[in-house]
Motif scaffolding. Structure first.
Motif, PDB file in Angstrom:
ATOM      1  N   THR A 185      43.078  35.034  48.166  1.00 37.12           N
ATOM      2  CA  THR A 185      43.795  34.273  49.185  1.00 37.12           C
ATOM      3  C   THR A 185      45.300  34.466  49.135  1.00 37.12           C
ATOM      4  N   ASP A 186      45.828  34.991  48.034  1.00 40.69           N
ATOM      5  CA  ASP A 186      47.271  35.201  47.940  1.00 40.69           C
ATOM      6  C   ASP A 186      47.566  36.204  46.831  1.00 40.69           C
ATOM      7  N   PRO A 187      48.789  36.718  46.747  1.00 39.33           N
ATOM      8  CA  PRO A 187      49.126  37.749  45.768  1.00 39.33           C
ATOM      9  C   PRO A 187      48.933  37.319  44.314  1.00 39.33           C
ATOM     10  N   THR A 188      49.141  36.037  44.015  1.00 42.80           N
ATOM     11  CA  THR A 188      48.972  35.572  42.636  1.00 42.80           C
ATOM     12  C   THR A 188      47.526  35.712  42.189  1.00 42.80           C
ATOM     13  N   ILE A 189      46.608  35.293  43.035  1.00 43.01           N
ATOM     14  CA  ILE A 189      45.188  35.407  42.706  1.00 43.01           C
ATOM     15  C   ILE A 189      44.789  36.873  42.607  1.00 43.01           C
ATOM     16  N   LEU A 190      45.293  37.688  43.510  1.00 45.41           N
ATOM     17  CA  LEU A 190      44.985  39.114  43.481  1.00 45.41           C
ATOM     18  C   LEU A 190      45.474  39.752  42.190  1.00 45.41           C
ATOM     19  N   GLN A 191      46.658  39.342  41.723  1.00 43.56           N
ATOM     20  CA  GLN A 191      47.191  39.884  40.474  1.00 43.56           C
ATOM     21  C   GLN A 191      46.342  39.465  39.289  1.00 43.56           C
ATOM     22  N   ALA A 192      45.939  38.204  39.256  1.00 42.27           N
ATOM     23  CA  ALA A 192      45.107  37.718  38.157  1.00 42.27           C
ATOM     24  C   ALA A 192      43.772  38.454  38.119  1.00 42.27           C
ATOM     25  N   ASP A 193      43.201  38.698  39.293  1.00 43.12           N
ATOM     26  CA  ASP A 193      41.945  39.432  39.357  1.00 43.12           C
ATOM     27  C   ASP A 193      42.128  40.888  38.940  1.00 43.12           C
ATOM     28  N   GLN A 194      43.214  41.503  39.411  1.00 42.13           N
ATOM     29  CA  GLN A 194      43.462  42.897  39.062  1.00 42.13           C
ATOM     30  C   GLN A 194      43.605  43.068  37.554  1.00 42.13           C
ATOM     31  N   LEU A 195      44.251  42.114  36.910  1.00 41.69           N
ATOM     32  CA  LEU A 195      44.404  42.167  35.460  1.00 41.69           C
ATOM     33  C   LEU A 195      43.053  42.097  34.745  1.00 41.69           C
ATOM     34  N   GLN A 196      42.131  41.318  35.299  1.00 46.02           N
ATOM     35  CA  GLN A 196      40.802  41.263  34.698  1.00 46.02           C
ATOM     36  C   GLN A 196      40.145  42.638  34.701  1.00 46.02           C
ATOM     37  N   TYR A 197      40.238  43.330  35.837  1.00 49.72           N
ATOM     38  CA  TYR A 197      39.578  44.629  35.940  1.00 49.72           C
ATOM     39  C   TYR A 197      40.322  45.711  35.169  1.00 49.72           C
ATOM     40  N   ASP A 198      41.642  45.598  35.105  1.00 53.44           N
ATOM     41  CA  ASP A 198      42.408  46.557  34.309  1.00 53.44           C
ATOM     42  C   ASP A 198      42.112  46.410  32.822  1.00 53.44           C
ATOM     43  N   LEU A 199      41.998  45.171  32.368  1.00 47.99           N
ATOM     44  CA  LEU A 199      41.791  44.890  30.941  1.00 47.99           C
ATOM     45  C   LEU A 199      40.315  44.826  30.558  1.00 47.99           C
ATOM     46  N   ARG A 200      39.443  44.839  31.576  1.00 49.55           N
ATOM     47  CA  ARG A 200      37.997  44.776  31.365  1.00 49.55           C
ATOM     48  C   ARG A 200      37.575  43.491  30.660  1.00 49.55           C
ATOM     49  N   GLN A 201      38.262  42.398  30.951  1.00 55.08           N
ATOM     50  CA  GLN A 201      37.858  41.107  30.393  1.00 55.08           C
ATOM     51  C   GLN A 201      38.390  39.993  31.281  1.00 55.08           C
ATOM     52  N   GLY A 202      37.709  38.853  31.231  1.00 49.12           N
ATOM     53  CA  GLY A 202      38.130  37.704  32.018  1.00 49.12           C
ATOM     54  C   GLY A 202      36.927  36.917  32.514  1.00 49.12           C
ATOM     55  N   PRO A 203      37.147  35.718  33.033  1.00 48.62           N
ATOM     56  CA  PRO A 203      36.032  34.856  33.442  1.00 48.62           C
ATOM     57  C   PRO A 203      35.185  35.423  34.563  1.00 48.62           C
ATOM     58  N   CYS A 204      35.785  36.159  35.492  1.00 49.53           N
ATOM     59  CA  CYS A 204      35.016  36.723  36.597  1.00 49.53           C
ATOM     60  C   CYS A 204      34.013  37.761  36.098  1.00 49.53           C
ATOM     61  N   LEU A 205      34.475  38.676  35.250  1.00 48.85           N
ATOM     62  CA  LEU A 205      33.582  39.700  34.705  1.00 48.85           C
ATOM     63  C   LEU A 205      32.504  39.079  33.822  1.00 48.85           C
ATOM     64  N   THR A 206      32.863  38.049  33.087  1.00 48.44           N
ATOM     65  CA  THR A 206      31.881  37.379  32.237  1.00 48.44           C
ATOM     66  C   THR A 206      30.828  36.678  33.073  1.00 48.44           C
ATOM     67  N   ALA A 207      31.249  36.000  34.135  1.00 47.14           N
ATOM     68  CA  ALA A 207      30.285  35.321  35.017  1.00 47.14           C
ATOM     69  C   ALA A 207      29.323  36.328  35.629  1.00 47.14           C
ATOM     70  N   TRP A 208      29.859  37.483  36.055  1.00 48.70           N
ATOM     71  CA  TRP A 208      28.997  38.524  36.623  1.00 48.70           C
ATOM     72  C   TRP A 208      28.034  39.072  35.579  1.00 48.70           C
ATOM     73  N   ALA A 209      28.542  39.404  34.405  1.00 54.58           N
ATOM     74  CA  ALA A 209      27.720  40.035  33.377  1.00 54.58           C
ATOM     75  C   ALA A 209      26.646  39.091  32.840  1.00 54.58           C
ATOM     76  N   GLN A 210      26.996  37.829  32.640  1.00 54.28           N
ATOM     77  CA  GLN A 210      26.064  36.862  32.077  1.00 54.28           C
ATOM     78  C   GLN A 210      25.240  36.153  33.145  1.00 54.28           C
ATOM     79  N   GLN A 211      25.591  36.368  34.413  1.00 54.14           N
ATOM     80  CA  GLN A 211      24.938  35.695  35.532  1.00 54.14           C
ATOM     81  C   GLN A 211      24.892  34.193  35.316  1.00 54.14           C
ATOM     82  N   ALA A 212      26.043  33.655  34.955  1.00 52.26           N
ATOM     83  CA  ALA A 212      26.166  32.220  34.690  1.00 52.26           C
ATOM     84  C   ALA A 212      27.585  31.781  35.029  1.00 52.26           C
ATOM     85  N   THR A 213      27.732  30.527  35.416  1.00 57.91           N
ATOM     86  CA  THR A 213      29.051  29.996  35.732  1.00 57.91           C
ATOM     87  C   THR A 213      29.913  29.918  34.483  1.00 57.91           C
ATOM     88  N   VAL A 214      31.161  30.308  34.626  1.00 61.09           N
ATOM     89  CA  VAL A 214      32.119  30.261  33.526  1.00 61.09           C
ATOM     90  C   VAL A 214      33.268  29.330  33.929  1.00 61.09           C
TER      91      VAL A 214
END
Length: 237
Positions: free
Chosen positions: A66-95
């Motif tokens: 919804t805004d650049p701050t959220i996009l940056q936080a998400d991009q960092l997850q994918y760059d670093l290969r870690q974060g709550p979004c990737l964990t929720a996807w991998a574990q198929q559970a809410t984080v």
């Protein structure tokens, strides 16, 4: 959305809105973007929201925020290969991350977002019967920014959203296959002839026959013109 609605009524109203958004947008990217905006507006306490679709290796195929701050936080997850979004996807559970300054599950990511106005997050998978195709996430600027109602709302919303997005992905893939093969190959006559043969064999309409032909191409992973010529030569679907 009125804050005093019971959760069931609130969810029903939101699901209708999401369905309308996803079904009226022409591409998957547009649908994902609309979903992210609807999350921000609907989940109490949300500073911003995002939605990501991923392949089986956890690589993003479509993402929106919804805004650049959220996009940056998400991009960092994918760059670093870690974060709550990737964990929720991998574990198929809410984080749920209550406070980025005290949560040590993703140390590189929480260090990287220190200067961002983000303190807590909920991420839940977009799950289908065949597995998770991505994740939703909402962020708050304060610690423990989401109550149990907000968590339950995003979990319940993710179910129909996942199915609708999976259908949109399949529709886009079929359109790309059809347009790409037919447009790139000078074999319209062969395709037309094969479609006519299928109409005769299966007693179906022209559109149904063409859809059957395209589906067979996807299943066999062969070009449309090759399968068409095979059918003309007497081959089976």
């Amino acid at each position: 959305m009125p804050a005093n609605l019971p959760l069931a009524d609130e969810l029903a109203a939101l699901t209708v809105r999401i369905a309308d958004l996803l079904l009226t947008h022409e591409t998957v990217d547009e649908a994902v973007s609309a979903l992210a905006q609807a999350l921000k507006e609907s989940v109490p306490g949300a500073l911003g929201a995002g939605a990501s679709l991923m392949d089986t290796r956890g690589r993003r195929t479509s993402t929106a925020a919804t805004d650049p701050t959220i996009l940056q936080a998400d991009q960092l997850q994918y760059d670093l290969r870690q974060g709550p979004c990737l964990t929720a996807w991998a574990q198929q559970a809410t984080v749920k991350m209550t406070d980025s300054r005290t949560d040590h599950r993703w140390p590189a990511w929480t260090r990287a977002i220190t200067d961002l106005p983000l303190r807590s997050v909920i991420s839940t998978p977009l799950s289908t019967p065949h597995g998770a195709i991505g994740a939703l996430k909402v962020y708050s600027s304060i610690p423990d920014g989401f109550d149990s109602k907000a968590i339950r709302l995003i979990e319940l919303l993710a179910r129909p959203a996942a199915l609708m997005l999976a259908n949109a992905q399949a529709r886009d893939a079929a359109e790309r296959l059809s347009d790409g093969l037919i447009g790139a190959l000078g074999a319209r006559d062969a395709i037309g002839t094969a479609t006519g043969i299928i109409m005769e064999r299966l007693h179906v309409s022209h559109d149904q026959a063409l859809a059957t032909l395209i589906s067979a191409c996807r299943r066999r992973e062969v070009p449309l013109h090759e399968l068409s010529r095979d059918i003309i030569d007497g081959g089976e679907l």
